[in-house]
Design an enzyme around this catalytic site. Structure first.
Site, PDB file in Angstrom:
ATOM      1  N   SER A  96      13.523 -10.367 -16.163  1.00 48.40           N
ATOM      2  CA  SER A  96      13.664  -8.917 -16.081  1.00 48.40           C
ATOM      3  C   SER A  96      12.314  -8.246 -16.308  1.00 48.40           C
ATOM      4  CB  SER A  96      14.738  -8.468 -17.067  1.00 48.40           C
ATOM      5  OG  SER A  96      15.233  -7.231 -16.660  1.00 48.40           O
ATOM      6  N   HIS A 101      22.974 -10.464 -15.145  1.00 53.65           N
ATOM      7  CA  HIS A 101      21.543 -10.320 -15.407  1.00 53.65           C
ATOM      8  C   HIS A 101      21.191 -11.153 -16.651  1.00 53.65           C
ATOM      9  CE1 HIS A 101      17.821  -8.013 -15.375  1.00 53.65           C
ATOM     10  NE2 HIS A 101      17.985  -7.738 -16.658  1.00 53.65           N
TER      11      HIS A 101
HETATM   12  C1  GTR Z   1      16.492  -2.431 -17.511  1.00 56.01           C
HETATM   13  C2  GTR Z   1      15.459  -1.966 -16.552  1.00 56.01           C
HETATM   14  C3  GTR Z   1      15.135  -3.079 -15.625  1.00 56.01           C
HETATM   15  C4  GTR Z   1      14.959  -4.412 -16.324  1.00 56.01           C
HETATM   16  C5  GTR Z   1      15.799  -4.565 -17.567  1.00 56.01           C
HETATM   17  C6  GTR Z   1      15.409  -5.654 -18.561  1.00 56.01           C
HETATM   18  O1  GTR Z   1      17.033  -1.477 -18.297  1.00 56.01           O
HETATM   19  O2  GTR Z   1      15.947  -0.879 -15.877  1.00 56.01           O
HETATM   20  O3  GTR Z   1      14.044  -2.738 -14.822  1.00 56.01           O
HETATM   21  O4  GTR Z   1      13.641  -4.696 -16.563  1.00 56.01           O
HETATM   22  O5  GTR Z   1      15.881  -3.420 -18.290  1.00 56.01           O
HETATM   23  O6  GTR Z   1      14.229  -5.858 -18.851  1.00 56.01           O
HETATM   24  O7  GTR Z   1      16.328  -6.307 -19.060  1.00 56.01           O
END
Ligand code: GTR
Length: 360
Positions: free
Chosen positions: A198, A340
């Site tokens: 991420s 995610h």
């Molecule tokens: C989210 C963000 C993403 C991603 C994520 C993370 O809130 O919008 O771009 O990077 O965090 O790092 O888990």
């Protein structure tokens, strides 16, 4: 493959000479000045090993290290940990950017972590190093008062519009760990990789793009401003990311909120900067915010730079089904069923990919 209007890697005919003798450096500067900010060059770094002990039930040697970075306006120290498989020989190494809770990279391994399964990595013969993002630059908007940026600035309140943000600072830290790994006799200096998830995945890509000593990068679910093509992207857009996380980037990036079509760059260019080195992109089916299709498309488009070296990029024309990793080309890709995350399954696939590219 899906068609989207993205700027080409190079105007006119893309050639290896044109790429290596100008365009590559130009793109690096562009992504620096418009997105992540310019990485300072004026610094020195010193390392102190504060502990060396046996770990992982005798299977590894663990070192705790402090990196002290000196810049024009002071010094900044951050810790990291490294585990080396026991026994003779040199080991490829993987630097991990831990953007989640600290316990994932706890040197004492009080609780096992699938986010950083170091036991598995060592068992597969990899040296594994990790740092926690907050130890380098706080992952919150603190006006750059507490992070490593402060040793490069006379006044945090009047930063230039291309001054680096947290992603740049974390990428810098990963490169400093690379400096140290290169000095370790147990490390195979030709094969040092960087991994992040991420925001950490965006960081891993920016690190590998700038630092050609890095053999390979794995970006897990990095989405917006990471692996994913921005034009036509679903889920998170520039407007949202610069509003929620302005301190990740340089100020210039805010100008593209809602104006993505005007960007003189695209994210596949970031991936192309890793050519001809092995690159790996991972997505998850339920990660709509990151947008797997835009991540895959970017990986495909970056293949043009790999072709300059007579290498295949992603060895699939269309998005593979979940759990059908595509690893034959120099850009690996897989889609995992689920959320995610960065899981032991993802790590296993990346190590398979590295094993194959290194020829182990
Ligand atoms: C989210 C963000 C993403 C991603 C994520 C993370 O809130 O919008 O771009 O990077 O965090 O790092 O888990």
């Amino acid at each position: 493959m899906e068609k989207r209007l993205v700027p080409p890697l190079m105007e006119g005919t893309l050639s290896r000479e044109g790429w290596e003798q100008g365009r590559r450096a130009e793109l690096l500067r562009l992504l620096g000045s418009e997105v992540y900010g310019i990485t300072p060059k004026d610094f020195e770094v010193q390392f102190t090993v504060t502990d060396e002990s046996e770990a992982l039930q005798g299977k590894a040697l663990r070192r705790l290290v402090q990196a002290q970075v000196s810049g024009p306006y002071g010094t900044f120290t951050f810790p990291f940990v490294a585990f080396f498989p026991k026994g003779e020989g040199m080991h490829p190494a993987i630097i991990f950017i831990n953007n989640r809770e600290k316990h994932h990279t706890d040197p004492d391994r009080k609780q096992p972590s699938g986010f950083w399964p170091v036991e598995e990595m060592v068992a597969r013969g990899y040296a594994a190093a990790a740092f926690h993002t907050w130890d380098v630059d706080t992952d919150c908007d603190d006006g750059f008062q507490n992070g490593i940026e402060r040793i490069f600035e006379a006044d945090a309140a009047s930063r230039p519009d291309d001054a680096w943000g947290a992603l740049g600072a974390w990428a810098f830290a990963a490169s400093r760990i690379c400096d140290w790994l290169l000095l370790q006799p147990q490390v195979d200096a030709q094969h040092i990789a960087v991994v992040g998830h991420s925001r950490g995945g965006k960081t891993a890509l920016w690190c590998a793009a700038q630092d050609e000593r890095i053999y390979s990068a794995y970006s897990s679910c990095s989405g917006c401003s990471g692996a994913a093509v921005t034009r036509g992207k679903k889920g998170e857009r520039v407007a949202q990311i610069v509003r929620n996380f302005p301190y990740w980037f340089c100020k210039n990036y805010r100008r593209y909120a809602g104006r993505e079509e005007e960007m003189p760059f695209e994210q596949h260019m970031l991936l192309a900067l890793c050519a001809p080195r092995p690159l790996y992109i991972g997505s998850a089916t339920e990660d709509e915010w990151a947008d797997p299709e835009s991540e895959f498309l970017s990986a495909r488009l970056a293949g043009e730079a790999y072709a300059l070296y007579h290498l295949q990029g992603v060895a699939a024309e269309s998005m593979p089904a979940p759990e059908m990793p595509v690893q034959a080309g120099q850009i690996g890709y897989h889609l995992r069923t689920g959320k995610h995350d960065l899981t032991p399954y993802d790590w296993g696939l990346y190590m398979d990919f590295l094993d194959q590219k290194i020829g182990r």
